[in-house]
Write a protein that holds these residues in place. Structure first.
Motif, PDB file in Angstrom:
ATOM      1  N   ASP A  94      52.788  -9.953  72.941  1.00 21.87           N
ATOM      2  CA  ASP A  94      51.881  -9.349  73.915  1.00 21.87           C
ATOM      3  C   ASP A  94      50.603  -8.892  73.233  1.00 21.87           C
ATOM      4  OD1 ASP A  94      53.849  -9.765  75.694  1.00 21.87           O
ATOM      5  OD2 ASP A  94      54.647  -7.720  75.632  1.00 21.87           O
ATOM      6  N   GLY A  95      49.510  -9.104  73.883  1.00 22.54           N
ATOM      7  CA  GLY A  95      48.236  -8.594  73.371  1.00 22.54           C
ATOM      8  C   GLY A  95      47.546  -9.541  72.416  1.00 22.54           C
ATOM      9  N   PHE A  96      48.125 -10.718  72.195  1.00 25.01           N
ATOM     10  CA  PHE A  96      47.457 -11.694  71.338  1.00 25.01           C
ATOM     11  C   PHE A  96      46.965 -12.859  72.191  1.00 25.01           C
ATOM     12  CE2 PHE A  96      50.401  -9.645  68.354  1.00 25.01           C
ATOM     13  CZ  PHE A  96      49.499  -9.256  67.378  1.00 25.01           C
ATOM     14  N   SER A  97      45.799 -13.365  71.863  1.00 26.76           N
ATOM     15  CA  SER A  97      45.281 -14.518  72.594  1.00 26.76           C
ATOM     16  C   SER A  97      44.711 -15.510  71.603  1.00 26.76           C
ATOM     17  CB  SER A  97      44.191 -14.060  73.569  1.00 26.76           C
ATOM     18  OG  SER A  97      43.174 -13.393  72.856  1.00 26.76           O
ATOM     19  N   LEU A  98      44.662 -16.774  71.991  1.00 26.43           N
ATOM     20  CA  LEU A  98      44.155 -17.821  71.109  1.00 26.43           C
ATOM     21  C   LEU A  98      42.705 -17.538  70.727  1.00 26.43           C
ATOM     22  CD1 LEU A  98      45.573 -21.150  72.562  1.00 26.43           C
ATOM     23  CD2 LEU A  98      46.201 -20.013  70.453  1.00 26.43           C
ATOM     24  N   GLY A  99      42.374 -17.758  69.473  1.00 28.94           N
ATOM     25  CA  GLY A  99      41.010 -17.559  69.022  1.00 28.94           C
ATOM     26  C   GLY A  99      40.666 -16.117  68.701  1.00 28.94           C
ATOM     27  N   GLN A 100      41.620 -15.222  68.950  1.00 30.25           N
ATOM     28  CA  GLN A 100      41.370 -13.796  68.701  1.00 30.25           C
ATOM     29  C   GLN A 100      41.115 -13.544  67.213  1.00 30.25           C
ATOM     30  OE1 GLN A 100      44.684 -11.374  69.868  1.00 30.25           O
ATOM     31  NE2 GLN A 100      43.868  -9.556  68.870  1.00 30.25           N
ATOM     32  N   PRO A 112      43.380   1.703  38.755  1.00 27.56           N
ATOM     33  CA  PRO A 112      43.067   0.277  38.666  1.00 27.56           C
ATOM     34  C   PRO A 112      43.291  -0.383  40.017  1.00 27.56           C
ATOM     35  CG  PRO A 112      45.195   0.721  37.673  1.00 27.56           C
ATOM     36  CD  PRO A 112      44.651   2.045  38.106  1.00 27.56           C
ATOM     37  N   VAL A 113      42.335  -1.152  40.479  1.00 26.15           N
ATOM     38  CA  VAL A 113      42.465  -1.756  41.806  1.00 26.15           C
ATOM     39  C   VAL A 113      42.197  -3.257  41.744  1.00 26.15           C
ATOM     40  CG1 VAL A 113      41.874   0.287  43.149  1.00 26.15           C
ATOM     41  CG2 VAL A 113      40.059  -1.223  42.375  1.00 26.15           C
ATOM     42  N   THR A 114      42.867  -3.981  42.625  1.00 22.45           N
ATOM     43  CA  THR A 114      42.568  -5.394  42.847  1.00 22.45           C
ATOM     44  C   THR A 114      41.764  -5.489  44.135  1.00 22.45           C
ATOM     45  OG1 THR A 114      44.657  -5.983  41.836  1.00 22.45           O
ATOM     46  CG2 THR A 114      43.550  -7.689  43.101  1.00 22.45           C
ATOM     47  N   VAL A 115      40.621  -6.153  44.065  1.00 20.81           N
ATOM     48  CA  VAL A 115      39.773  -6.306  45.235  1.00 20.81           C
ATOM     49  C   VAL A 115      40.147  -7.616  45.925  1.00 20.81           C
ATOM     50  CG1 VAL A 115      37.415  -6.477  46.062  1.00 20.81           C
ATOM     51  CG2 VAL A 115      37.933  -5.066  44.079  1.00 20.81           C
ATOM     52  N   ILE A 116      40.418  -7.532  47.221  1.00 16.95           N
ATOM     53  CA  ILE A 116      40.774  -8.721  47.988  1.00 16.95           C
ATOM     54  C   ILE A 116      39.833  -8.849  49.168  1.00 16.95           C
ATOM     55  CG2 ILE A 116      42.556  -9.738  49.459  1.00 16.95           C
ATOM     56  CD1 ILE A 116      44.566  -8.443  47.518  1.00 16.95           C
ATOM     57  N   GLN A 117      39.217 -10.016  49.268  1.00 15.33           N
ATOM     58  CA  GLN A 117      38.375 -10.290  50.422  1.00 15.33           C
ATOM     59  C   GLN A 117      39.301 -10.838  51.501  1.00 15.33           C
ATOM     60  OE1 GLN A 117      34.989 -12.925  49.806  1.00 15.33           O
ATOM     61  NE2 GLN A 117      33.804 -11.297  50.743  1.00 15.33           N
ATOM     62  N   ALA A 118      39.594 -10.015  52.501  1.00 13.84           N
ATOM     63  CA  ALA A 118      40.648 -10.350  53.458  1.00 13.84           C
ATOM     64  C   ALA A 118      40.059 -10.565  54.840  1.00 13.84           C
ATOM     65  CB  ALA A 118      41.687  -9.235  53.491  1.00 13.84           C
ATOM     66  N   GLY A 119      40.463 -11.646  55.425  1.00 14.54           N
ATOM     67  CA  GLY A 119      40.019 -11.951  56.773  1.00 14.54           C
ATOM     68  C   GLY A 119      38.539 -12.288  56.834  1.00 14.54           C
ATOM     69  N   PRO A 120      37.955 -12.489  58.006  1.00 19.86           N
ATOM     70  CA  PRO A 120      38.660 -12.446  59.283  1.00 19.86           C
ATOM     71  C   PRO A 120      39.551 -13.677  59.496  1.00 19.86           C
ATOM     72  CG  PRO A 120      36.388 -13.061  59.617  1.00 19.86           C
ATOM     73  CD  PRO A 120      36.524 -12.755  58.164  1.00 19.86           C
ATOM     74  N   MET A 121      40.654 -13.421  60.206  1.00 22.09           N
ATOM     75  CA  MET A 121      41.554 -14.515  60.561  1.00 22.09           C
ATOM     76  C   MET A 121      41.423 -14.744  62.066  1.00 22.09           C
ATOM     77  SD  MET A 121      44.975 -13.434  58.497  1.00 22.09           S
ATOM     78  CE  MET A 121      45.453 -12.130  59.604  1.00 22.09           C
ATOM     79  N   TYR A 122      41.755 -15.971  62.480  1.00 19.20           N
ATOM     80  CA  TYR A 122      41.694 -16.294  63.901  1.00 19.20           C
ATOM     81  C   TYR A 122      43.049 -16.810  64.349  1.00 19.20           C
ATOM     82  CZ  TYR A 122      36.757 -15.841  62.990  1.00 19.20           C
ATOM     83  OH  TYR A 122      35.543 -15.349  62.603  1.00 19.20           O
ATOM     84  N   VAL A 123      43.480 -16.358  65.498  1.00 21.47           N
ATOM     85  CA  VAL A 123      44.772 -16.795  66.027  1.00 21.47           C
ATOM     86  C   VAL A 123      44.639 -18.255  66.457  1.00 21.47           C
ATOM     87  CG1 VAL A 123      46.491 -16.444  67.826  1.00 21.47           C
ATOM     88  CG2 VAL A 123      45.378 -14.472  66.781  1.00 21.47           C
ATOM     89  N   THR A 124      45.492 -19.117  65.890  1.00 18.99           N
ATOM     90  CA  THR A 124      45.411 -20.544  66.215  1.00 18.99           C
ATOM     91  C   THR A 124      46.573 -21.013  67.073  1.00 18.99           C
ATOM     92  OG1 THR A 124      46.446 -20.991  64.102  1.00 18.99           O
ATOM     93  CG2 THR A 124      44.063 -21.190  64.201  1.00 18.99           C
ATOM     94  N   GLN A 125      47.686 -20.280  67.040  1.00 21.93           N
ATOM     95  CA  GLN A 125      48.824 -20.663  67.868  1.00 21.93           C
ATOM     96  C   GLN A 125      49.713 -19.452  68.067  1.00 21.93           C
ATOM     97  OE1 GLN A 125      51.138 -23.884  66.271  1.00 21.93           O
ATOM     98  NE2 GLN A 125      52.465 -23.988  68.060  1.00 21.93           N
TER      99      GLN A 125
END
Lengths: 208, 116
Positions: A90-96, A24-37
């Motif tokens: 490190d490695g994260f930027s705004l809007g990513q 049995p599975v739960t389906v999750i529509q995940a992302g896309p997310m954007y880095v805001t801060q």
């Protein structure tokens, strides 16, 4: 690796695993997310990434949120903003863009959601009280009955009573990622996830 | 894309095609894959369909047979990869969707007329 992802609960279905077992599975529509801060130890006292997920109309966007999103340089109106604590920024930027491929099949995850509201619920439903007989002349069926001893002539704080149930934050831990579809932004978790279909779900890499 | 459409599309790759129409009262052979000592072989379970549960990928059939005078029932998910194929041996004519009454009947009383 990013510690989690935000998504919308779509619903439940089944799939078959490699050995032909039905899962049995739960389906999750995940992302896309954007880095805001990006919050840093020096500036904010802790390291965290704030991300946005979901869409909303211009009409409902507040000016402060508009300014915040504009500063981050993301195009669409993001409905939900959430923070994820990270060890290093490190490695994260705004809007990513952060997509569902931060997870891979077989990983253990926790799912956090807001449980379905039950309104004012009785003790049987809310605290699994046993209740009384339905027949044999009993005139009480689902009442809480005694609230405690006659010794201290009062009811202790925290005594389980009927009352509002549901719409609490619930964490379901120990779920397994069954599969990840990064093309369609879907992730399949084994088992059930708190909340109604269409509700916001946070999927975190399991702490245990 | 509606939520239901997404759910359907997730289950779609697991659905089998070419499964014969199975109705309550039919006599069906299920070819089950059995794994023994690292080897795989086919075992046949033949019985009367006493129940069909629908539900897309979760659709299953319950087969009942008498094995040395002991009633045996097994439920097979139609789309399970562990069932190689289903074979309808005989069509039955029944007036109920669930034939649980057959559990209390033996011999002549448990007969089902053939559907043509």
């Amino acid at each position: 690796m990013f510690p989690g992802i935000l998504g919308t609960k779509i619903g439940m279905t089944h799939v078959f695993d490699g050995e032909g077992r039905m899962v049995p599975v739960t389906v999750i529509q995940a992302g896309p997310m954007y880095v805001t801060q990006i919050k840093t130890l020096e500036k904010d006292g802790y390291n965290a990434i704030q991300v946005g997920f979901g869409e909303m109309s211009d009409k409902n966007l507040t000016w402060p949120k508009y300014g915040h999103l504009k500063k981050a340089g993301v195009k669409s109106n993001l409905r939900h903003l959430r923070e994820f604590r990270v060890d290093s920024v490190d490695g994260f930027s705004l809007g990513q863009e952060i997509k569902v491929d931060v997870f891979e099949a077989g990983e253990a995850v926790d799912a956090i959601g807001i449980s379905k509201g039950r309104g004012f619920a009785g003790g049987v439903k809310r605290h699994h009280f046993r209740g009384q007989h339905m027949t044999h002349g009993y005139m009480t069926h689902r009442r809480p009955l005694s609230s405690g001893a006659t010794g201290p002539q009062r009811v202790f704080k925290g005594t389980r009573k009927p009352g509002h149930m549901g719409t609490d934050q619930v964490t379901q831990s120990g779920l397994k990622v069954v599969s990840v579809d990064s093309e369609r932004n879907l992730v399949l978790l084994s088992g059930s996830v708190p909340g109604a279909n269409g509700a916001l779900v946070t999927v975190n890499r399991s702490k245990r | 894309m509606s939520k239901q459409a997404i759910l359907d599309s997730v289950a779609q790759p697991f659905l089998k095609t070419g499964v014969p129409e199975i109705r309550p009262g039919d006599t069906v052979k299920a070819h089950v894959k059995v794994r023994e000592g690292g080897k795989e072989r086919i075992q046949i379970f033949e019985g009367t369909v006493i129940a069909v549960r629908h539900g897309g990928i979760a659709k299953n059939v319950t087969l009942r047979k008498l094995s040395s005078q002991i009633g045996v029932e097994r439920t097979f998910p139609i789309h399970s990869p562990n069932v190689d194929k289903f074979e309808v041996v005989r069509r039955g004519k029944v007036r109920r969707a669930k034939l649980y009454y057959l559990r209390d009947k033996i011999g002549k009383a448990a007969r089902i007329a053939e559907r043509r």
